[in-house]
Design a protein around this motif. Structure first.
Motif, short mmCIF file in Angstrom:
data_model
loop_
_atom_site.label_atom_id
_atom_site.label_comp_id
_atom_site.label_asym_id
_atom_site.label_seq_id
_atom_site.Cartn_x
_atom_site.Cartn_y
_atom_site.Cartn_z
N GLU A 379 38.50 57.06 36.30
CA GLU A 379 39.15 56.03 35.93
C GLU A 379 40.67 56.19 36.48
O GLU A 379 41.08 55.34 36.80
CB GLU A 379 39.10 55.96 34.48
N PRO A 419 28.41 55.13 35.39
CA PRO A 419 28.29 53.85 34.97
C PRO A 419 29.43 53.17 34.25
O PRO A 419 29.78 52.09 34.16
CB PRO A 419 27.24 54.05 33.79
N SER A 420 30.36 54.28 33.78
CA SER A 420 31.44 53.67 32.74
C SER A 420 32.41 53.06 33.62
O SER A 420 33.42 52.20 33.05
CB SER A 420 32.23 55.04 32.19
N GLN A 422 31.68 51.40 36.51
CA GLN A 422 30.82 50.16 37.11
C GLN A 422 31.37 48.88 36.39
O GLN A 422 31.73 47.87 37.20
CB GLN A 422 29.40 50.20 37.15
N VAL A 423 31.52 48.65 35.25
CA VAL A 423 31.88 47.63 34.42
C VAL A 423 33.27 47.33 34.62
O VAL A 423 33.69 46.09 34.69
CB VAL A 423 31.42 47.74 33.05
N LYS A 424 34.20 48.21 34.80
CA LYS A 424 35.66 48.05 35.05
C LYS A 424 36.04 47.57 36.34
O LYS A 424 36.93 46.91 36.73
CB LYS A 424 36.27 49.49 34.67
N LEU A 426 33.91 45.41 37.90
CA LEU A 426 33.75 44.06 37.98
C LEU A 426 34.98 43.16 38.06
O LEU A 426 34.95 42.09 38.66
CB LEU A 426 32.75 43.70 36.82
N ARG A 427 35.73 43.39 37.07
CA ARG A 427 37.01 42.46 37.00
C ARG A 427 37.94 42.63 38.29
O ARG A 427 38.69 41.47 38.55
CB ARG A 427 37.97 42.83 35.77
N ARG A 467 24.39 48.79 37.87
CA ARG A 467 24.75 47.45 37.23
C ARG A 467 24.28 46.18 38.05
O ARG A 467 24.72 46.15 39.37
CB ARG A 467 26.11 47.13 36.60
N ASP A 469 24.91 42.84 37.82
CA ASP A 469 25.94 42.02 37.96
C ASP A 469 26.89 42.76 39.11
O ASP A 469 27.42 42.04 39.84
CB ASP A 469 26.83 41.75 36.61
N LEU A 470 27.26 43.97 39.19
CA LEU A 470 28.33 44.57 39.98
C LEU A 470 27.48 44.57 41.46
O LEU A 470 28.20 44.32 42.54
CB LEU A 470 28.39 46.19 39.55
N ARG A 473 28.09 41.29 42.89
CA ARG A 473 29.66 41.09 43.34
C ARG A 473 29.94 41.88 44.53
O ARG A 473 30.67 41.30 45.36
CB ARG A 473 30.30 41.81 42.28
#
Length: 651
Positions: A379, A419-420, A422-424, A426-427, A467, A469-470, A473
Motif C-alpha cells: 500500500e 486482495p486488500s 484491489q479494492v483501493k 478501484l477508486r 475482484r 469489479d476491478l 475496470r
C-alpha cells in the motif's frame, strides 16, 4: 486595484502569462495552482501572495532546491517588485515585465499567452484587434485536432490552420530533431495542387533546425540556406532568390521532435505576430499528442513510396496476428482509456505498454511489478505515506501512483495484486483520486493506466482470487498477445534484432544469423516465448570462441537449444579398449542408480536443459537435482557422462 502578472520565460510553462489576483501555490503537485512538472521542483515548493495594497510576496515552503529572487536564494518570505526574476527549478518567471524590454532582450518571437489577453493592457487597439482572430484560430485548431485518427490527418489539419492565418508559399511538417535532415510528413509547394511531398519538400539546413531545437522557439530569417553535398562534406549555401523562412519546433518537454516549416518569396521577415501564431500552433499540436506520434515517424523510410519504418524501440513482428496487436495498441495510444494486456510470459507485454506510452506523448512511464512488492509494503509503495504513518516512516514519501502524475502507470502482473489493494485501486481507476497512507487528504492525479498479466483473469474472478469489479475496470481496451509458437514469421526478424542488442550489451560484434539457422529457430516451440529466444541467442554467443568469424550457424543454434548435449548424455560412454566387461549381474543399488539416471536425463531432455523445470517435473527441489546429477556423474556440457562420474571427450 490592477492585478500583477507573471510571465514564464523558461521551463514547462514557457510562454504563459499568469494573472496574480490571489494566493498561488507553486509546486509539482497536481493540487498546486501553478503546477510545474519538473524534478527540481518540490510538490509544494513556494507560495505567491498578494497583500491588501496589491503588492506581491513570495514564501519558500521548505523546498529542497530553494526559491531564488534575482539570483539570491530566499529564506522564508520576500517582497516582489516589478521586473524581479523568480527562479523555481528550471523555470524563470518575470514579475510585471515591460513587454518592450522583454522583446528586445529575448527576441520578437517570445510568445506570451494568457486566458484574458495575449498583449499588454496598454497595447494599441489595432494590435489587440489583430490578436483576437489568432486566438480564435488556435481554439478552432485545438477542436479540429481532437477527432483526428492518424498522424497524416492531424498534420493536414495543422497545415490547414497555418495556411488560413499566415498564407505561406510553402508549408511542411517535418519529423525528426534536425540531425540528420528531418523528413517531411505532409505539406505543399508554391502552386496549388503541386507536386507530392517527396518532390516539393524543401532542402533545409540542419544547422537551422538544430538552432531552433536548441532555442526551443521559432527562428526566422531571410534568404534561407540549402544544404548541398560537395566532396562528401555538407555545406550551407544561400539560395538565389530571397525567401522569408519560419521554423517553429514541436516539442515534448525539452525535446524537439518535429518542426513546422514555412517560407514565402519575400525580402520582408515574418512579423512577431505571425511568429507567435506559428509557435502557438506548434504548442497546440504537441499538447494534442501529435508530437509523440511524430517522434515515432522520425526514422527515415528506406523507400519514400512505402510505409514508414518503425522506430528503433518499436516492438518487432511482421505476422498478421502481431500486426493486429500493433494496430490496437496504436488506437489505444490516441486515448487515455485503461488498457489490459494479456498473454503468456515472455511475449512482450511490457514492450507493448512502452509502445503505447511513447505514441501517446505523455509524461513519465512508471512501472510497478505487482507480484514483487511485499504485502506489508504494497500500500505504501503504490499510494505513498505521510510521516509517522507507521513505524519507520520518518519522512513523507510519494508512491508510484503519484510519481506517474501526467504520465502512464504500468501495473505489471496485475493478477498477483493482493486482495486488500484491489479494492483501493478501484477508486484510482474510476476517479483518479487516492489517499496516502496515514492521510485523509484526497489527491488527484492525471494518469493513464496500463495493466498486464499472464493469468486468465476471467478464471481468477471465477475462483474468487480477483475482484470482478476491478476486472471490468481494467478490461476497457483488451490486447491479447499471441504466443511466439503461433507466429513463426516473427521469429527471424525478432531473433535478428535481439542478437544485435545482446551483442552490444556483451561488448561483442554482432555476427548475424546464417540462413540455415533460421529454420531451427522457427521450428522450436518456444514455451518461454521471446525471453527464451533471447536466452538461446545469448547462450550461443557466449559459448562461441571470440576468434570465430561469420554468422551463427545451425549447429551453434542447435547446441544452444541444448538438444545435442542431452542426446549425447543419454548414450552410454564407450568402454576403453581392453577394459573388462561390465558385471553381467549388477547389484540392486546399480539398477536403482541407472533407473534414476535415466529418469533425470529424460526430464532434462523434456525441459531442454532447464534444471528448474526438470526438477519440478521430477517432483524434487533444484538443490536435490543438482546433488543427484553430481552423484550420478551427469554433466550436460560434456560429450560423455558415465554412471561413475568420469568424463571424456571434447566439450
Amino acid at each position: 486595484m490592477v492585478a500583477s502578472t507573471l510571465v514564464a520565460l523558461f521551463g514547462p510553462k514557457r510562454g504563459v502569462r499568469l494573472t496574480v489576483d490571489g494566493p498561488i501555490l507553486v509546486g509539482r503537485s497536481s493540487s498546486a495552482a501553478l503546477q510545474l512538472i519538473d524534478g527540481k521542483v518540490s510538490r509544494e515548493h513556494c507560495r505567491i501572495s498578494v497583500d491588501a495594497d496589491g503588492r506581491l510576496a513570495i514564501e519558500d515552503l521548505g523546498s529542497q532546491n530553494g526559491t531564488f529572487v534575482n539570483g539570491a536564494r530566499i529564506d522564508g518570505r520576500a517582497a516582489l517588485q516589478p521586473g524581479d526574476e523568480l527562479a523555481i527549478g528550471d523555470s524563470l518567471f518575470l514579475v510585471d515585465p515591460d513587454f518592450a524590454v522583454l522583446a528586445a532582450r529575448f527576441g520578437d518571437a517570445t510568445l506570451v499567452v494568457s486566458a484574458g489577453a495575449a498583449v499588454p493592457d496598454g497595447a494599441p487597439p489595432g494590435e489587440r484587434a489583430a490578436v483576437v482572430p489568432h486566438l480564435a484560430a488556435l481554439g478552432a485548431l485545438a477542436s479540429a485536432l481532437g477527432p483526428t485518427r492518424c498522424v497524416e490527418e492531424a498534420v493536414a489539419t495543422l497545415l490547414a490552420a497555418v495556411d488560413q492565418r499566415l498564407h505561406p508559399s510553402r508549408a511542411f511538417v517535418l519529423a525528426g530533431s534536425g540531425t540528420p535532415a528531418a523528413r517531411a510528413l505532409g505539406g505543399h509547394g508554391d502552386a496549388p495542387g503541386g507536386p507530392a511531398v517527396s518532390d516539393a519538400a524543401p532542402t533545409v539546413s540542419r544547422s537551422l533546425l538544430a538552432a531552433a531545437a536548441r532555442r526551443g522557439g521559432a527562428i526566422v530569417l531571410v534568404a534561407p540556406t540549402e544544404e548541398r553535398t560537395r566532396g562528401g562534406e555538407a555545406r550551407s549555401q544561400l539560395t538565389s532568390s530571397a525567401r522569408a523562412v519560419l521554423v517553429a519546433p514541436i516539442r515534448i518537454g525539452e525535446r524537439s521532435v518535429g518542426f513546422i516549416y514555412l517560407d514565402r518569396a519575400s525580402a520582408a521577415p515574418w512579423s512577431a505576430d505571425e511568429v507567435a501564431f506559428a509557435e502557438a500552433a506548434a504548442a497546440v499540436a504537441a499538447l494534442h499528442g501529435l508530437g509523440g506520434a511524430i517522434e515515432t515517424r522520425a526514422t527515415p523510410a528506406s523507400d519514400a513510396a512505402g510505409p514508414p519504418v518503425a522506430a528503433p524501440d518499436d516492438p518487432i513482428g511482421s505476422s498478421p496476428a502481431f500486426a493486429q496487436v500493433l494496430k490496437v495498441a496504436g488506437a489505444a495510444a490516441r486515448a487515455t482509456s485503461t488498457v489490459l494486456i494479456t498473454g503468456e510470459s515472455g511475449t512482450g507485454k511490457e514492450e507493448i505498454a512502452h509502445y503505447i506510452h511513447r505514441r501517446s506523448g505523455r509524461g513519465p512511464f512508471v512501472a510497478v511489478n505487482c507480484g514483487a512488492i511485499p504485502e506489508a509494503l504494497a500500500e505504501s509503495e503504490l499510494f505513498g505515506h505521510e510521516r509517522g504513518a507507521f513505524t519507520g516512516a520518518v519522512a513523507a514519501r510519494e508512491g508510484r501512483i503519484e510519481a506517474a502524475d501526467g504520465g502512464t502507470l504500468f501495473l505489471d502482473e496485475i493478477g498477483e495484486l493482493v486482495p486488500s489493494l484491489q479494492v483501493k485501486l478501484l477508486r484510482v481507476l474510476q476517479e483518479r483520486v487516492f489517499h496516502r497512507v496515514g492521510s485523509t487528504v484526497s489527491r488527484s492525479v492525471d494518469l493513464r493506466v496500463i495493466a498486464a498479466t499472464h493469468r486468465r483473469l476471467e478464471a481468477e474472478v471465477t475462483a474468487g482470487r480477483f475482484r470482478e469489479d476491478l476486472f471490468y475496470r481494467l478490461n476497457v481496451l483488451r490486447i491479447e498477445i499471441p504466443p511466439l509458437r503461433t507466429r513463426s514469421a516473427d521469429v527471424a526478424p525478432l531473433a535478428t534484432a535481439l542478437l544485435s542488442r545482446i551483442a552490444a550489451r556483451l561488448g561483442r560484434r554482432d555476427p548475424g544469423l546464417a540462413l540455415q539457422a533460421l529454420p531451427v529457430l522457427s521450428g522450436a516451440s518456444w514455451p518461454g516465448n521471446a525471453r527464451e529466444l533471447a536466452n538461446v541467442l545469448e547462450r550461443a554467443l557466449v559459448l562461441r570462441e571470440p576468434a570465430t568469424r561469420g554468422p551463427l550457424t545451425e549447429d551453434e543454434i542447435a547446441g544452444a537449444l541444448g538438444e545435442p548435449l542431452i542426446i549425447r548424455a543419454l548414450s552410454p560412454p564407450p568402454s576403453p579398449p581392453g577394459a573388462p566387461a561390465a558385471n553381467s549381474d549388477p547389484q540392486l543399488t546399480d539398477k536403482v542408480a541407472a533407473l534414476e539416471r535415466a529418469e533425470i536425463l529424460a526430464a532434462l531432455r523434456g525441459a531442454r536443459g532447464v534444471k528448474a523445470r526438470a526438477a519440478k517435473q521430477l517432483g524434487i527441489s533444484r538443490p536435490t537435482l543438482d546433488k543427484k546429477m553430481t552423484d550420478l556423474g551427469i554433466d550436460l556440457w560434456s560429450s560423455q557422462a558415465g554412471p561413475d562420474g568420469e568424463r571424456g571427450g571434447e566439450p
